[in-house]
Structure formats: C-alpha cells, structure tokens
Design an enzyme around this catalytic site. Structure first.
Site, PDB file in Angstrom:
ATOM      1  N   PRO A  28     -13.873   5.808  -3.930  1.00  0.00           N
ATOM      2  CA  PRO A  28     -14.203   6.965  -4.775  1.00  0.00           C
ATOM      3  C   PRO A  28     -12.993   7.452  -5.563  1.00  0.00           C
ATOM      4  CG  PRO A  28     -14.149   7.580  -2.448  1.00  0.00           C
ATOM      5  CD  PRO A  28     -13.963   6.097  -2.500  1.00  0.00           C
ATOM      6  N   GLU A  29     -13.231   7.866  -6.781  1.00  0.00           N
ATOM      7  CA  GLU A  29     -12.177   8.466  -7.602  1.00  0.00           C
ATOM      8  C   GLU A  29     -12.486   9.947  -7.766  1.00  0.00           C
ATOM      9  OE1 GLU A  29     -10.465   6.487 -10.839  1.00  0.00           O
ATOM     10  OE2 GLU A  29     -10.927   4.477 -10.118  1.00  0.00           O
ATOM     11  N   HIS A  79     -23.734   4.107  11.204  1.00  0.00           N
ATOM     12  CA  HIS A  79     -22.276   4.224  11.234  1.00  0.00           C
ATOM     13  C   HIS A  79     -21.825   5.687  11.287  1.00  0.00           C
ATOM     14  CE1 HIS A  79     -22.129  -0.049  10.580  1.00  0.00           C
ATOM     15  NE2 HIS A  79     -22.958   0.084   9.565  1.00  0.00           N
ATOM     16  N   ARG A  93     -16.898   1.070   7.356  1.00  0.00           N
ATOM     17  CA  ARG A  93     -15.660   0.328   7.606  1.00  0.00           C
ATOM     18  C   ARG A  93     -14.618   1.159   8.353  1.00  0.00           C
ATOM     19  NH1 ARG A  93     -15.378  -2.386   1.679  1.00  0.00           N
ATOM     20  NH2 ARG A  93     -17.085  -0.969   1.246  1.00  0.00           N
ATOM     21  N   ARG A 103      10.367   8.646 -18.267  1.00  0.00           N
ATOM     22  CA  ARG A 103      10.301   7.633 -17.216  1.00  0.00           C
ATOM     23  C   ARG A 103      10.390   6.229 -17.788  1.00  0.00           C
ATOM     24  NH1 ARG A 103       7.199   9.383 -11.825  1.00  0.00           N
ATOM     25  NH2 ARG A 103       7.867  11.546 -11.903  1.00  0.00           N
TER      26      ARG A 103
END
Ligand SMILES: [Zn+2]
Length: 292
Positions: A2-3, A96, A117, A160
């Site tokens: 997920p973002e 799960h 998982r 940077r």
C-alpha cells in the site's frame, strides 16, 4: 504494497468506525503480528485494554491511532498484505486473522488485523511532543500535509547530489511517495527517473511536486490502488485506481501521450516504468550542475 492513498483510505475508515471507542478485549492470535512490540502479545493486549481510541492519523505511509487518554499510540504496519477490517462480531474469522480488538460498547463490530504473509502488524509506542509515535519521528511530512514546506523541499532537491526518483522515495525528504506514484508523477512531468535533482529548475521541481499531489489525489478519489486482491480497505472494499495508471505496470503498452511502447528497467531492486520518448534519459556528457 500500500502507498499513501491506500493508507489514507484505511485511516478514513478507522476514523469513521473506531474513533472514540474503548477497547474491551484484545486477542493476539499470531506472535509475528506483534513482533515490533518487543514486550510481546500479552503486554500488547494488557496495555491496550481499557483505553479509548483517538482519531486515526497518518504521515506518509505510516498509520497510527493515538490513545485518547494516554501518551502512546497503536502503530499499524500494513506490510505487503495487511488489512485492518471492521467486521460484525459474529462474522466468521478470516483464515489469516492475527489480532482481534473487541470494544466495550454495544455497536456490534470489532477491529481485526488480517495478514496472510504476516509482514505487517501492530505495536504500541510512546508519542513525541508532536504526537507522533517515537519510532517514526524522523519521517518527513507528506505532500498532502497542509504543513508540507514546498520551498524547503525544492531547495533540498537542488542541493542534493541524487537523482529524482531516489529523492522522491527518500522518506526523510518527502514521505508517502512509493514506487508506483513516483513513476506516475515522473511520467506526468516528463522526467526520467535518473535525472539529477541538481539539474531541475525551480519551475520544473514545482511542476513535479504538483504532479505528485495530483496523482495521489486522483488515487485517493478512486479509493486507492489495488494490484493485489489481498489489499482491501477498512471495510473490505478493494481500491481500483490501477485502471487509470499511466506508467506503472505498462511495459510494452503504448504511452498514452505519444504511443511509444513503455519500458521497464530494473531500479534499486524494483522496477521503473517510463516512456523512452517523453522521458529522455539524462545526457551522460552533461556536466554536473548544468540545467537543461
Ligand atoms: Zn510518450
């Protein structure tokens, strides 16, 4: 994975369904789901029980629920496949199911952490004075945060010695941009992922930031992206932004702007998707610092 938009969808679900509720009982069904809570599952359950949940918060991809009556928070790690579900108490357990939180009220629903998982989990942390769990105090604000400092971000990019996609994924510089939305924003901005940040003019970096926000807002409006049937939001509903992705996952498909087949290149153990025509690689011969 997920973002930010997916995590924000989950945060909104938590705000809607568990805000202000008092924890009645906690069941930890798998020790891996509390491995980031070193004192263990029994301690996790005992410390959480009896506390009232505050309004869920998010910074970048990090999600937490402050406890309204104490100085600590429950930090949620969704990992690759973690789901936070609000389910009727009598709904059958998911295969799960790892952690169950029952509430001390008569609303008839409970919070479940389900993770096939088990890379994700829940943990308890003390808050910093800013109200962040201490373990994420170093995470920069994300571009949807009203207090994100555009000018400081643009100045940092110019200073940077890095490349643009690395900078977008640097959580100490800007949080919440993952591989998918970095590729989408770079495609919209017509920037190659290896472009040195020092070569970006102020208008170009402002434009890129605008595209980052646009792509995230579009994903939010669509309920987050889902590539994986395992990802669902807090009510069990899949996001569907993947239908409208322009770059990510589109290898060999025509660029939606110019028709050139999109390419995929290995990039830092992941992949970068880009249009070789719209997003030209930086010229190797260009001296460092030359703005093109
Ligand atoms: Zn193109």
């Amino acid at each position: 994975m997920p973002e930010l938009p997916e995590v924000e969808v989950v945060r909104r679900g938590l705000e809607r369904w568990v805000d202000g509720r008092t924890v009645g009982e906690v069941e930890v069904l798998h020790p891996r789901a509390v491995r980031r809570h070193p004192a263990g599952g029994a301690d996790f359950a005992a410390r959480l029980t009896g506390h009232r949940l505050g309004t869920a918060r998010r910074r970048g991809k990090y999600l937490w629920i402050p406890l309204a009556d104490s100085g600590f928070s429950v930090l949620g790690h969704l990992g690759m496949s973690g789901q936070l579900l609000v389910q009727p108490e009598n709904a059958p357990d998911e295969k799960h199911l790892r952690i169950r939180v029952r509430f001390d009220d008569a609303l008839g629903t409970e919070l479940r952490f389900v993770d096939q998982r088990t890379f994700g989990g829940l943990s308890l942390h003390d808050n910093t004075p800013d109200g962040l769990p201490d373990v994420i105090a170093h995470i920069a604000r994300d571009p949807l945060d009203p207090e994100f400092d555009d000018a400081a971000f643009q100045a940092a990019l110019r200073l940077r010695r890095t490349t643009v996609k690395r900078a977008l994924l640097d959580q100490s510089l800007i949080s919440g941009v993952g591989n998918i939305y970095a590729d989408e924003a770079l495609w919209r901005a017509r920037l190659h992922y290896d472009r040195p940040t020092a070569s970006l003019t102020r208008p170009r970096s402002a434009e890129l930031l605008g595209h980052v926000r646009d792509v995230m807002n579009a994903a939010l409006a669509a309920g987050g992206t889902s590539f994986d049937s395992l990802y669902v939001n807090v009510n069990g509903e899949s996001g569907y932004f993947d239908r409208s992705l322009d770059a990510y996952g589109r290898e060999d498909e025509p660029c939606r702007r110019c028709g050139t087949p999109m390419r995929r290149r290995p990039w830092m153990n992941r992949s970068s998707y880009f249009c070789p025509r719209c997003q030209r690689p930086p010229r190797a011969a260009a001296p460092v610092g030359v703005r093109v």
